[in-house]
Design an enzyme around this catalytic site. Structure first.
Site, PDB file in Angstrom:
ATOM      1  N   HIS A   3       2.557  18.598  58.842  1.00 40.69           N
ATOM      2  CA  HIS A   3       3.056  18.560  60.212  1.00 40.69           C
ATOM      3  C   HIS A   3       2.212  17.653  61.105  1.00 40.69           C
ATOM      4  O   HIS A   3       0.988  17.716  61.085  1.00 40.69           O
ATOM      5  CB  HIS A   3       3.029  19.961  60.861  1.00 40.69           C
ATOM      6  CG  HIS A   3       3.233  21.089  59.920  1.00 40.69           C
ATOM      7  ND1 HIS A   3       4.481  21.551  59.576  1.00 40.69           N
ATOM      8  CD2 HIS A   3       2.349  21.846  59.228  1.00 40.69           C
ATOM      9  CE1 HIS A   3       4.356  22.551  58.723  1.00 40.69           C
ATOM     10  NE2 HIS A   3       3.072  22.748  58.494  1.00 40.69           N
TER      11      HIS A   3
ATOM     12  N   ASN B 275      -5.486  19.974  51.528  1.00 36.24           N
ATOM     13  CA  ASN B 275      -4.603  20.471  52.582  1.00 36.24           C
ATOM     14  C   ASN B 275      -5.001  19.800  53.893  1.00 36.24           C
ATOM     15  O   ASN B 275      -6.146  19.920  54.338  1.00 36.24           O
ATOM     16  CB  ASN B 275      -4.715  21.989  52.734  1.00 36.24           C
ATOM     17  CG  ASN B 275      -3.738  22.505  53.781  1.00 36.24           C
ATOM     18  OD1 ASN B 275      -2.574  22.750  53.500  1.00 36.24           O
ATOM     19  ND2 ASN B 275      -4.213  22.661  55.012  1.00 36.24           N
TER      20      ASN B 275
ATOM     21  N   LYS C 238      24.229 -22.484  58.957  1.00 34.10           N
ATOM     22  CA  LYS C 238      25.226 -21.510  58.512  1.00 34.10           C
ATOM     23  C   LYS C 238      24.874 -20.868  57.179  1.00 34.10           C
ATOM     24  O   LYS C 238      24.981 -19.645  57.017  1.00 34.10           O
ATOM     25  CB  LYS C 238      26.602 -22.170  58.430  1.00 34.10           C
ATOM     26  CG  LYS C 238      27.698 -21.228  57.951  1.00 34.10           C
ATOM     27  CD  LYS C 238      29.084 -21.813  58.081  1.00 34.10           C
ATOM     28  CE  LYS C 238      29.295 -23.003  57.177  1.00 34.10           C
ATOM     29  NZ  LYS C 238      30.725 -23.425  57.156  1.00 34.10           N
TER      30      LYS C 238
ATOM     31  N   GLY D 150      43.647 -25.691  52.472  1.00 35.23           N
ATOM     32  CA  GLY D 150      44.334 -26.741  51.740  1.00 35.23           C
ATOM     33  C   GLY D 150      45.267 -26.118  50.715  1.00 35.23           C
ATOM     34  O   GLY D 150      44.909 -25.144  50.053  1.00 35.23           O
TER      35      GLY D 150
ATOM     36  N   ALA E 164      -2.027  20.774  60.422  1.00 37.99           N
ATOM     37  CA  ALA E 164      -1.192  20.211  61.483  1.00 37.99           C
ATOM     38  C   ALA E 164      -2.051  19.603  62.577  1.00 37.99           C
ATOM     39  O   ALA E 164      -3.081  20.152  62.965  1.00 37.99           O
ATOM     40  CB  ALA E 164      -0.295  21.296  62.070  1.00 37.99           C
TER      41      ALA E 164
END
EC number: 2.7.7.23
Length: 460
Positions: free
Chosen positions: A362, A376, A22, A139, A379
């Site tokens: 991209h 650079n 637990k 309690g 894509a």
């Protein structure tokens, strides 16, 4: 003033319906036991003793050398659990905090106040209590007409009057250490549960006319003990609210804080803007002026100042100032981006270092690469870094221009200022200042399409 601490962490937690002990269930990224231990450290204990039992080695591993450990083979009640710590603490002068390991919301400030109250009132025992909206199952604290604590009575042993009381026992106490272990020798299992109740030592102290007090928590939520998944979710909600409020006080703006998940060890500088549905986990740091847009997920990463991360996933990565990422980018472990790098939509980077002002806008995969500055990356560029058995590195020099749809087969080095033509497959070193074309020459056959089945003229 010498303080000690006993943390009760031996139980299985049957109602959690889990193989995991637990106290090892997590709230905001830390186990409940870790939350409790961090709060306990606020009282500067000379020694902390953790009582372990169910899957003890797993529990021990969480705290390791931060705590001493004792083993409770049979779970015979809270009193029995504390008895197990006798070998570590018996006879020592000082004050001993006893706290359950399933109370993740208790704060260090409250524990310090509890200790101070105990010492200032010269109590032999002080109970941390709270006023419960619905006290069923807790309690109850029974006081006399002068407000002194007479006893603590458990739900199953409470009479009708006692069941109406709202002040409840949180399960956290401070005791005079010597008197605690002396009193434990006198408790029995004569109760509805047939267990050794730690609370029975209160009656023993009272019978000896020793002073027992109670310190009432200001916030009932701190008293929450987690026994099932419902309580675990409640603890998560409260902790999440605390965390976001702390960051807001420190200068962070949230558009929709109810939808944001931030774990306990995350740090955020002022003037950060966080939109809805953002997740920040582990040891993540977000630098000043950064914007995290809706849906961003970051774990164990350092994000520099004035970055913008748009709906992207970042794992175990380092971003310098001014970096922009996304939308829909994925930075995998081992990624380092220098200043003002741009990683655009549907770009994945793994185990790579990318120099400042480089752009990959991209549909690109960069893996196991060293990319220079002001590059650079067109894509559709792919680094081919894996041959089925081993990973290989790609190195791209400063100011290189990688044409769209380039395939870079590692191991490969492309020099400074080099250019790869669009659609090229590159497998050999490209010297600096070179242009490389790695594709077939275009062949055009005029009128040839009329001979193919798809052409409209063929359907007549």
């Amino acid at each position: 003033m010498t303080n000690y601490a006993i943390i009760l962490a031996a139980g299985k937690g049957t109602r959690m319906t889990s193989d995991l002990p637990k106290v090892l269930h997590k709230v905001s990224g830390l186990t409940m036991l870790e939350h409790v231990f961090r709060s306990v450290k606020a009282i500067n204990p000379e020694k902390a003793v953790t009582v372990i039992g169910h899957k003890s080695e797993m529990v021990r591993a969480v705290l390791a050398d931060q705590s001493a450990f004792v083993h409770q083979t049979e779970q015979l009640g809270t009193g029995h659990a504390v008895m197990m710590a006798e070998t570590q603490l018996e006879g020592l002068e000082g004050h001993t905090l006893v706290i359950a390991g399933d109370t993740p919301l208790i704060t260090g400030e409250s524990l310090k106040s509890l200790i101070d109250f105990h010492v200032n009132h010269k109590n032999v025992a002080t109970i941390l209590t709270a006023t419960a909206p619905d006290p069923f199952g807790y309690g109850r604290i029974v006081r006399n007409k002068d407000g002194e604590v007479i006893k603590i009575v458990e739900q199953k042993d409470a009479n009708e009057y006692e069941q109406q009381l709202k002040e409840i026992n949180t399960g956290t106490y401070v005791f005079d250490n010597k008197r605690l272990f002396e009193a434990l020798k006198c408790i029995t299992t004569n109760n509805a549960q047939g267990e050794y109740y730690l609370t029975d030592v209160v009656a023993i102290f009272r019978a000896n006319k020793e002073k027992v007090g109670a310190y009432i928590l200001r916030d009932f939520n701190e008293s929450l003990g987690v026994n099932d998944r419902v309580a675990l979710a409640t603890a998560e909600t409260v902790m999440r609210q605390r965390i976001t409020q702390k960051h807001m006080v420190n200068g962070v703006t949230f558009h929709n804080p109810e939808t944001v998940y931030i774990e306990s060890d995350v740090t955020i500088a002022p003037d950060v803007l966080i939109e809805g549905n953002v997740t920040l986990k582990g040891r993540t740091h977000i630098g000043s002026g950064t914007v995290l847009t809706n849906g961003t997920y970051i774990v164990d990463s350092e994000i520099g100042d004035n970055c913008v991360v748009t709906n992207s996933m970042i794992e175990s990565s380092v971003l310098a100032a001014g970096v922009t990422v996304g939308p829909y980018a994925h930075l995998r472990p081992g990624t380092t981006l220098d200043r003002e790098v741009h990683i655009g939509n549907f770009v994945e980077v793994k185990g790579s270092h990318i120099g400042e002002k480089t752009k990959a806008g991209h549909l690109t995969y960069i893996g196991n690469a060293q990319v220079g500055s002001s590059v650079n990356v067109g894509a559709g560029t792919i680094t081919v870094n894996y041959d089925g058995q081993n990973k290989y590195e790609t190195v791209v020099g400063d100011h290189a221009f990688i044409g769209s749809n380039s395939t870079l087969i590692a191991p490969l080095e492309i020099g400074d200022n080099a250019l790869t033509a669009a659609g090229s497959t590159i497998s050999k070193t490209v010297p600096a200042d070179s242009i490389v074309i790695g594709r077939s020459r275009q062949v055009t056959k005029e009128g040839y399409a009329k001979r193919l089945a798809h052409h409209p003229s063929r359907s007549k």
